[in-house]
Design a protein around this motif. Structure first.
Motif, mmCIF file in Angstrom:
data_model
loop_
_atom_site.group_PDB
_atom_site.id
_atom_site.type_symbol
_atom_site.label_atom_id
_atom_site.label_comp_id
_atom_site.label_asym_id
_atom_site.label_seq_id
_atom_site.Cartn_x
_atom_site.Cartn_y
_atom_site.Cartn_z
ATOM 1 N N VAL A 203 -27.575 29.022 44.665
ATOM 2 C CA VAL A 203 -26.957 30.137 45.091
ATOM 3 C C VAL A 203 -27.711 30.679 46.196
ATOM 4 O O VAL A 203 -27.155 31.819 46.512
ATOM 5 N N TYR B 95 -28.819 27.411 40.076
ATOM 6 C CA TYR B 95 -28.546 27.247 38.732
ATOM 7 C C TYR B 95 -27.819 25.710 38.417
ATOM 8 O O TYR B 95 -26.773 25.657 38.906
ATOM 9 N N GLU C 157 -29.662 47.331 39.848
ATOM 10 C CA GLU C 157 -28.563 47.986 39.375
ATOM 11 C C GLU C 157 -28.770 49.108 38.329
ATOM 12 O O GLU C 157 -28.087 49.072 37.236
ATOM 13 N N ALA D 138 -22.442 41.815 48.262
ATOM 14 C CA ALA D 138 -21.275 41.938 47.341
ATOM 15 C C ALA D 138 -21.391 41.416 46.022
ATOM 16 O O ALA D 138 -22.753 40.807 45.930
ATOM 17 N N ASN D 139 -20.754 41.258 45.123
ATOM 18 C CA ASN D 139 -20.535 40.691 43.841
ATOM 19 C C ASN D 139 -20.973 39.068 44.052
ATOM 20 O O ASN D 139 -20.310 38.636 44.903
ATOM 21 N N GLY D 140 -22.009 38.510 43.274
ATOM 22 C CA GLY D 140 -22.400 37.130 43.322
ATOM 23 C C GLY D 140 -22.919 36.696 44.645
ATOM 24 O O GLY D 140 -23.296 35.627 44.919
ATOM 25 N N ALA D 141 -23.442 37.774 45.328
ATOM 26 C CA ALA D 141 -24.317 37.239 46.544
ATOM 27 C C ALA D 141 -25.512 36.669 46.415
ATOM 28 O O ALA D 141 -26.166 35.974 47.395
ATOM 29 N N GLY D 142 -26.102 36.841 45.372
ATOM 30 C CA GLY D 142 -27.406 36.234 44.815
ATOM 31 C C GLY D 142 -28.536 37.616 44.767
ATOM 32 O O GLY D 142 -29.568 37.042 44.914
ATOM 33 N N LYS D 143 -28.151 38.869 44.688
ATOM 34 C CA LYS D 143 -29.202 39.848 44.691
ATOM 35 C C LYS D 143 -29.987 39.532 43.248
ATOM 36 O O LYS D 143 -31.266 39.562 43.083
ATOM 37 N N THR D 144 -29.323 39.448 41.989
ATOM 38 C CA THR D 144 -29.966 39.524 40.810
ATOM 39 C C THR D 144 -30.598 37.852 40.782
ATOM 40 O O THR D 144 -31.930 38.037 40.349
ATOM 41 N N THR D 145 -30.468 36.997 41.317
ATOM 42 C CA THR D 145 -31.075 35.616 41.508
ATOM 43 C C THR D 145 -32.309 35.807 42.475
ATOM 44 O O THR D 145 -33.241 35.424 41.873
ATOM 45 N N GLU E 80 -31.088 43.607 35.260
ATOM 46 C CA GLU E 80 -29.289 44.121 35.109
ATOM 47 C C GLU E 80 -29.201 44.364 33.530
ATOM 48 O O GLU E 80 -29.503 43.563 32.788
ATOM 49 N N GLN F 184 -25.530 48.416 43.816
ATOM 50 C CA GLN F 184 -24.273 48.499 44.505
ATOM 51 C C GLN F 184 -23.963 49.831 45.256
ATOM 52 O O GLN F 184 -23.323 49.690 46.018
ATOM 53 N N ARG G 259 -34.631 37.560 40.063
ATOM 54 C CA ARG G 259 -35.126 36.486 39.069
ATOM 55 C C ARG G 259 -35.919 35.349 39.585
ATOM 56 O O ARG G 259 -37.110 34.867 38.985
HETATM 57 N N1 LIG Z 1 -26.805 31.680 34.732
HETATM 58 C C1 LIG Z 1 -26.162 31.330 35.716
HETATM 59 N N2 LIG Z 1 -25.786 30.109 35.638
HETATM 60 C C2 LIG Z 1 -24.656 29.540 36.681
HETATM 61 N N3 LIG Z 1 -24.335 30.399 37.748
HETATM 62 C C3 LIG Z 1 -24.684 31.565 37.675
HETATM 63 C C4 LIG Z 1 -25.580 32.297 36.714
HETATM 64 N N4 LIG Z 1 -26.208 33.526 37.082
HETATM 65 C C5 LIG Z 1 -25.382 33.752 38.285
HETATM 66 N N5 LIG Z 1 -24.678 32.462 38.754
HETATM 67 C C6 LIG Z 1 -23.948 32.513 39.804
HETATM 68 O O1 LIG Z 1 -24.920 32.751 41.017
HETATM 69 C C7 LIG Z 1 -24.394 33.376 42.110
HETATM 70 C C8 LIG Z 1 -25.219 34.729 42.213
HETATM 71 O O2 LIG Z 1 -25.445 35.411 41.246
HETATM 72 P P1 LIG Z 1 -26.174 36.875 41.214
HETATM 73 O O3 LIG Z 1 -25.969 37.197 39.797
HETATM 74 O O4 LIG Z 1 -27.544 36.656 41.529
HETATM 75 O O5 LIG Z 1 -25.206 37.793 42.099
HETATM 76 P P2 LIG Z 1 -25.462 39.113 42.243
HETATM 77 O O6 LIG Z 1 -25.442 39.521 43.783
HETATM 78 O O7 LIG Z 1 -26.466 39.974 41.339
HETATM 79 O O8 LIG Z 1 -23.897 39.821 41.910
HETATM 80 P P3 LIG Z 1 -23.566 41.200 41.190
HETATM 81 O O9 LIG Z 1 -23.319 42.173 42.094
HETATM 82 O O10 LIG Z 1 -22.289 40.671 40.442
HETATM 83 O O11 LIG Z 1 -24.541 41.489 39.977
HETATM 84 C C9 LIG Z 1 -22.899 34.036 41.558
HETATM 85 O O12 LIG Z 1 -21.920 33.035 42.278
HETATM 86 C C10 LIG Z 1 -22.852 33.752 40.157
HETATM 87 O O13 LIG Z 1 -21.699 33.456 39.712
#
Ligand SMILES: Nc1ncnc2c1ncn2[C@@H]1O[C@H](COP(=O)(O)OP(=O)(O)OP(=O)(O)O)[C@@H](O)[C@H]1O
Ligand SMILES: [Mg+2]
Length: 236
Positions: free
Chosen positions: A18, A13, A161, A37-44, A84, A194, A47
């Motif tokens: 990430v 990003y 999720e 875990a939260n922020g691990a990059g699952k959603t990314t 999500e 999760q 995407r």
């Molecule tokens: N639009 C964005 N701009 C900047 N950083 C982002 C953006 N979206 C996510 N991040 C960062 O990228 C990293 C991975 O985020 P991501 O949403 O992929 O994690 P996740 O594993 O899905 O977490 P969660 O369990 O909280 O949904 C995190 O550090 C998050 O803060």
């Protein structure tokens, strides 16, 4: 046969990277989980697949390179993303949301068959068919988001999720419907969840992400048997 393949995917990003190295594969008709875990990059990761985040590395679906494709082009290949936070359209009714899921299709009879199938899969939506998306409960919105994705007749469903924020009984009902969908449709699934206990009722294998890297892949049975997985994701 492998339907979706990611090898060493990176994504950022802006200047913040990430995903550093995500690799996973979803076989045709298979269901694969992503734990982390939260922020691990699952959603990314989801995407990157659906084309809403740019990535580098190998990203192939049904033998085709997905990188550089727009989200609508990825969707046209047969990948449906249930994001999500559901993404249902709140000003439209349940029926209209379902119709929009099928907007690329011309087979009107089959579209109606699929609407009926979705309402059979999620009977609660039948009772709400004329309600606006905004009037639905969280569970109903999740059901609608999944049903709308089904309406596109995808070959691969990306689910982010699906249980988040739902009462346990609602979450179990949603997963029961997804399991039924999997059995009846053969749609392949890549599932971020999760609640690993719930995920393991659906997936055959899972990949664990830690700070943007895939660190472990195994069968559901193998992973459930590992102490560190039990401690981190299964509540003991
Ligand atoms: N639009 C964005 N701009 C900047 N950083 C982002 C953006 N979206 C996510 N991040 C960062 O990228 C990293 C991975 O985020 P991501 O949403 O992929 O994690 P996740 O594993 O899905 O977490 P969660 O369990 O909280 O949904 C995190 O550090 C998050 O803060
Ligand atoms: Mg996420």
């Amino acid at each position: 046969m492998t339907l979706l393949e990611l090898v060493d995917i990176t994504a950022s990003y802006g200047r913040i990277q990430v995903l550093e190295s995500v690799s996973l594969a979803v076989p045709e008709g298979g269901a694969v989980g992503i734990l982390g875990a939260n922020g691990a990059g699952k959603t990314t990761t989801l995407r990157a697949i659906s084309g809403t985040v740019r990535s580098t590395g190998t990203l192939r679906f049904d033998g085709k390179d997905l990188r550089g494709l727009r989200p609508d082009q990825v969707a046209s290949l047969g990948i449906a993303h249930v994001p999500e936070g559901r993404g249902t359209l709140s000003d439209l009714t349940v029926r209209e949301n379902l119709r929009i899921g099928a907007y690329k299709r011309k087979d009107r009879k089959a579209i109606q068959t699929d609407v009926d199938y979705c309402l059979d899969l999620f009977p609660q939506l039948q009772d709400r068919i004329r309600s606006n998306g905004s009037a639905l409960s969280g569970g109903e919105q999740q059901m609608l988001a999944i049903a709308r994705a089904i309406m596109a007749r995808p070959r691969l469903l990306l689910l982010d999720e699906a249980s988040l924020g739902l009462a346990p009984s609602t979450a179990r009902a949603v997963y029961a419907a997804i399991r039924r969908l999997r059995t009846e449709s053969g749609i392949a699934m890549l599932v971020v969840e999760q609640n690993a206990n719930l995920a393991f009722t659906l997936v055959d294998t899972a990949t664990v992400l830690e700070t943007g890297r895939s660190v472990l892949t195994g069968s559901a049975a193998e992973l459930k048997g590992m102490d560190e997985i039990r401690r981190a994701y299964l509540g003991g």
